[in-house]
Motif scaffolding. Structure first.
Motif, short mmCIF file in Angstrom:
data_model
loop_
_atom_site.label_atom_id
_atom_site.label_comp_id
_atom_site.label_asym_id
_atom_site.label_seq_id
_atom_site.Cartn_x
_atom_site.Cartn_y
_atom_site.Cartn_z
N LYS A 208 0.83 -1.21 0.00
CA LYS A 208 0.00 0.00 0.00
C LYS A 208 0.87 1.26 0.00
CE LYS A 208 -3.55 1.79 3.12
NZ LYS A 208 -4.15 1.50 4.45
N HIS A 209 0.63 2.13 -0.96
CA HIS A 209 1.41 3.37 -1.02
C HIS A 209 0.64 4.46 -1.76
CE1 HIS A 209 2.21 1.57 -4.96
NE2 HIS A 209 2.55 2.78 -5.41
N ARG A 210 1.09 5.68 -1.55
CA ARG A 210 0.66 6.80 -2.41
C ARG A 210 1.87 7.14 -3.27
NH1 ARG A 210 -1.97 9.17 2.27
NH2 ARG A 210 -4.20 8.96 1.86
N ASP A 211 1.62 7.49 -4.53
CA ASP A 211 2.75 7.82 -5.39
C ASP A 211 3.32 9.20 -5.01
OD1 ASP A 211 2.37 5.45 -6.78
OD2 ASP A 211 1.12 6.38 -8.32
N PRO A 212 4.63 9.32 -4.93
CA PRO A 212 5.24 10.61 -4.57
C PRO A 212 5.37 11.52 -5.79
CG PRO A 212 6.93 8.96 -4.80
CD PRO A 212 5.64 8.26 -5.09
N GLU A 264 -4.44 5.68 -2.32
CA GLU A 264 -3.61 4.59 -1.79
C GLU A 264 -3.91 3.35 -2.62
OE1 GLU A 264 -2.79 5.05 2.78
OE2 GLU A 264 -4.95 4.99 2.37
N HIS A 265 -2.85 2.69 -3.05
CA HIS A 265 -3.04 1.52 -3.90
C HIS A 265 -1.94 0.50 -3.66
CE1 HIS A 265 -0.60 4.51 -6.03
NE2 HIS A 265 -0.05 3.53 -6.69
N ARG A 266 -2.14 -0.70 -4.19
CA ARG A 266 -1.14 -1.78 -4.05
C ARG A 266 -1.29 -2.71 -5.25
NH1 ARG A 266 -3.87 -5.73 0.63
NH2 ARG A 266 -5.49 -6.54 -0.75
FE LIG Z 1 1.93 3.48 -7.34
#
Ligand SMILES: [Fe+2]
Ligand SMILES: O=C(O)CCC(=O)C(=O)O
Length: 328
Positions: A208-212, A264-266
């Motif tokens: 799980k992350h948000r793109d920077p 937020e995606h994975r």
């Molecule tokens: Fe991403």
């Protein structure tokens, strides 16, 4: 370069360092939920703007169709991306170490491979794209058509990206060209590759992350894998042929002073199919100051954060990342 997953994964069981704690493993998804699809070729700019704004507010992610990028160019680009990842590990290392300043490089799992608690089942090829004359000399020359095809592809995606950012700026009540100079001109291509995985129920391709980034325009292959987190649930992003998945990044959250959120995606893996995807992101230059747009700040809407450079943001992003893992 750490050992790429693709160079050792055949016929091996999942190493322990890839096994996630039970609460972070991919589970079942709710049925019938999907993210919005926006037809960029439809008549009525106001309707398109409205759909993009709603999708951005609700999901931070949507798909676009009829975006103007020819389907044969998309096929050719996906073709060279797959061919690149099918090269030997030795060739990949040679093809990505031409720039001493590392504007083009490969890595596996995440940027924090050496320190992260768990590893993830993906290899990534990352390179800068703009200005083309500065960077193309460092791009891979294998497969032989890589440079030619990717130069045309990234120029097209740049247009799509700025078109969508114009809609978003207008939707926020900003000047349509708010993002069109320094905030989006640092363009980066990240070509992800997720080999078939011995046990997709225990691991992830990306956690799980948000793109920077400001915004990301993703070309998925026809293999499913992307999920977005909304209202405490994971929703699968259905692969639509020739569509792009647009993801709002963490920087838009800051610039819009919290009016929009980065999604937020994975990524989940697949036991018998390899999956290759390409994220084209629009970013600020490293020295550019990021701050809430002045037009969105007043006495009743105070700035939610101070200004800082994109470079400082990336350093902090990598240091704070969950699991000690940072994705770009
Ligand atoms: Fe991403
Ligand atoms: O491969 C995907 O579907 C998504 C990749 C991603 O999240 C990224 O590149 O940041």
């Amino acid at each position: 370069m750490e050992h790429l997953v693709s160079s050792w994964c055949n016929d091996r069981s999942l190493p322990e360092s890839y096994i996630l704690p039970p609460e972070d493993r991919p589970g079942m998804l709710p049925l019938g939920k999907n993210i919005p699809v926006v037809d960029l070729g439809a008549h009525g700019q106001t309707d398109i703007l409205q759909q993009i704004l709603e999708a951005s507010q609700e999901f931070g992610m949507f798909q676009v169709i009829n975006h103007g990028v020819p389907s044969n160019l998309i096929d050719e680009a996906m073709g060279v991306f797959k061919e690149f990842h099918a090269l030997s590990a030795e060739d990949k290392a040679i093809e990505t170490s031409k720039d001493p300043d590392k504007s083009c490089y490969m890595y596996t799992s995440s940027h924090n491979y050496a320190t992260e608690k768990f590893h993830f089942w993906r290899d990534g090829l990352l390179h800068h794209c703009n200005p083309l004359e500065k960077y193309i000399q460092f791009w891979p020359e294998k497969p032989p058509k890589y440079r030619e095809v990717v130069a045309i592809y990234t120029a097209e995606l740049r247009k799509v990206g700025f078109r969508i950012l114009e809609f978003i700026a207008q939707g926020l009540g900003l000047n349509p060209d708010h993002f069109s100079s320094e905030l989006g001109e640092n363009q980066i291509l990240l070509v992800n590759h997720y080999p078939p995985c011995p046990d997709p129920s225990l691991t992830l391709g990306l956690c799980k992350h948000r793109d920077p980034v400001v915004i990301n325009i993703l070309l998925q292959s026809d293999v499913y894998g992307l999920q977005v987190f909304k209202d405490e649930e994971w929703i699968g992003v259905e692969p639509i042929p020739y569509a792009f998945v647009v993801t709002l990044g963490a920087l838009i959250q800051i610039i819009s002073n919290g009016k929009l959120k980065g999604a937020e995606h994975r990524v989940v893996t697949n036991s018998n199919l390899a999956r290759t995807t390409a994220s084209f992101s629009l970013n600020p230059f490293y020295e550019t100051l990021i701050e809430p747009a002045k037009a969105l700040v007043d006495a009743s809407n105070p700035a939610l954060c101070k200004s800082f450079s994109y470079k400082d943001f990336i350093i902090k992003y990598r240091a704070d990342a969950s699991y000690g893992t940072a994705f770009e």
